[in-house]
Design an enzyme around this catalytic site. Sequence first.
Site, short mmCIF file in Angstrom:
data_model
loop_
_atom_site.label_atom_id
_atom_site.label_comp_id
_atom_site.label_asym_id
_atom_site.label_seq_id
_atom_site.Cartn_x
_atom_site.Cartn_y
_atom_site.Cartn_z
N PHE A 49 -14.24 28.83 29.30
CA PHE A 49 -14.04 29.05 27.84
C PHE A 49 -15.26 28.84 27.08
CE2 PHE A 49 -11.28 28.59 23.98
CZ PHE A 49 -11.04 29.82 23.91
N ASP B 141 -11.19 21.65 33.36
CA ASP B 141 -10.74 21.94 32.20
C ASP B 141 -9.38 22.71 32.71
OD1 ASP B 141 -9.42 23.42 30.08
OD2 ASP B 141 -11.08 23.94 29.08
N TYR C 179 -0.47 23.92 24.55
CA TYR C 179 0.21 24.95 23.90
C TYR C 179 0.41 26.17 24.57
CZ TYR C 179 -4.73 25.83 22.76
OH TYR C 179 -6.09 25.92 22.57
N LYS C 180 -0.18 26.35 26.02
CA LYS C 180 0.07 27.28 26.50
C LYS C 180 1.06 27.37 27.54
CE LYS C 180 -4.82 27.96 26.67
NZ LYS C 180 -5.07 29.13 25.64
N ARG D 293 -4.57 41.15 29.00
CA ARG D 293 -4.18 40.16 29.45
C ARG D 293 -2.59 39.77 29.63
NH1 ARG D 293 -6.76 34.35 28.24
NH2 ARG D 293 -5.16 34.68 26.33
#
Length: 397
Positions: free
Chosen positions: A113, A184, A209-210, A356
């Site tokens: 990321f 990560d 938060y995912k 996605r």
Amino acid sequence: MSSFQTRRDLFDLPEGITYLDGNSLGPLPKSAVERARATMAEEWGPMLITGWNKARWMDLPGRLGDRIGRLIGAPAGSTVVGDTLSIKVYQAVASAVEMRPGRKIVLSDNGNFPSDLYMADGLLKSLKQGHELKVVDPEAVAENITEDVAAVMLTHVDYRTGRVHDMKAITDKAHAAGAIMIWDLAHSAGALPVDLTGCNADIAVGCTYKYLNGGPGAPGFIHVRPDLIDQVRPALSGWLGHQAPFAFDLDYRPGEGISRMRVGTPPVIQMAVLDAALDAFDGVDMTDIRARSIELSEQFISEVETGCKDVELASPRDPQARGSQVSFRFHEGYAAMQALIARGIIGDFRAPDIMRFGFCPLYNTAEDVSHAAAVLCEIIATGEWDRPEFKQRKAVT
């Protein structure tokens, strides 16, 4: 798998919406609304500042860390929640570099990321000691782990394609070369089984938060292997990582264990929401989550490829080699995704051409998958995406 259907009822899913973007932001757990209300009305309101003791607000980072630890194969007392994922990346890289003096390379890949790369690059430049952030293709990571590498920093699941790194093999390779391994888990925690202990990973970070459904801006977490924690010197020496924060000493002394990786004041209301969100994982085995995720993603790929020849699979075809998402390339991927969203099917877009779709078995169903695949194929086949309003780029894609 019937338990997943009952857990769907734990989430506030808007009527008429098929939500396939939990890999970017999880939906609202119904219980989180009441938990936030109670935290404000029954704790902050009547308790005022005494809530730090009476409501045990100060303990939230560690308690939540242990709840997440169960999902990522980390022992109790080795994970703590707080601050943002970017801050946790900074802490991880700074600690790793300091533990390997004389080594000048931090190795990562171009599937990482970008924020992780930004944080590492900014840190290394500020050190002004000749360090280099070396970025290679994901497939070339192992061959570039040499004895001049201080740390290997990778995102376990590629945010664009869902490609999964072999955590055990790469960690073993890093250790054989004497490097510190940083993972990560932003696209892994809550999505697929992770065994940090079994892999002997040194440091891991992630967001909540995912797939963990902690809400927009929910805090990040950091894990440090127990036998390493006393060697880690926190580069960000926040007062809540101090051994005795309320002694108000002018010198910094690292706290005991993982508490030393705390930095700022806990965001209590947001942590209360996260605590409620994690209830959805109680009694759930991550191997069952993984099995169902693969079923849903395989179904989606099959139905999209059967009904639409103008898209290209960007994710690995082997389900064991991808996370809980499927990505397709389309030359007007952004416009096609906006057309999908207009039809009530929410995924997202990543430049330059990737659509996605995330699959979260706690609330996604086979019916969701079939509906999304059919509408996507229809939008592509009819050219419905080719409208000016769908090509107008928004701030968040």
